[in-house]
Design a protein around this motif. Structure first.
Motif: not given
Length: 101
Positions: A35-48, A54-69
């Motif tokens: 939710i945080v990464i998706f919100s960040y993506d939306i706010f970045t698209y809006e220019g906020l 690095l933040l975007f990629s690390a967030g998705y790596v951590i997300l997939f590792l936690l889901m796999g665990y």
């Protein structure tokens, strides 16, 4: 539509924590991180915010590792200390050994 999806994800997080499912903690954290990464993506698209690779990629790596665990714990490939929630069966409810006389 994005807001409705975020609200539904929050509902799923609350239900998993209330029901105390196996690996609900790591899956809840991964959904919350999504939710945080998706919100960040939306706010970045809006220019906020400025886009940070690095933040975007690390967030998705951590997300997939936690889901796999969480999936490995749910499939009992990794054993957890939590007991699975059992359902009351007909024989448990109407067992003749425990009935009153």
């Amino acid at each position: 539509i994005s807001g409705l999806i975020l609200l539904y994800a929050a509902y799923i997080i609350i239900q998993a924590l209330i029901n105390d499912r196996i690996a609900s903690g790591s899956l809840s954290i991964s959904i919350l991180l999504g939710i945080v990464i998706f919100s960040y993506d939306i706010f970045t698209y809006e220019g906020l915010f400025a886009y940070n690779d690095l933040l975007f990629s690390a967030g998705y790596v951590i997300l997939f590792l936690l889901m796999g665990y969480g999936l490995l714990m749910h499939l009992e490939i990794i054993k957890s200390g939590a007991r699975p929630i059992t359902k009351l069966s007909y024989t448990d409810l109407y067992n003749k050994d425990h009935s009153s006389k």
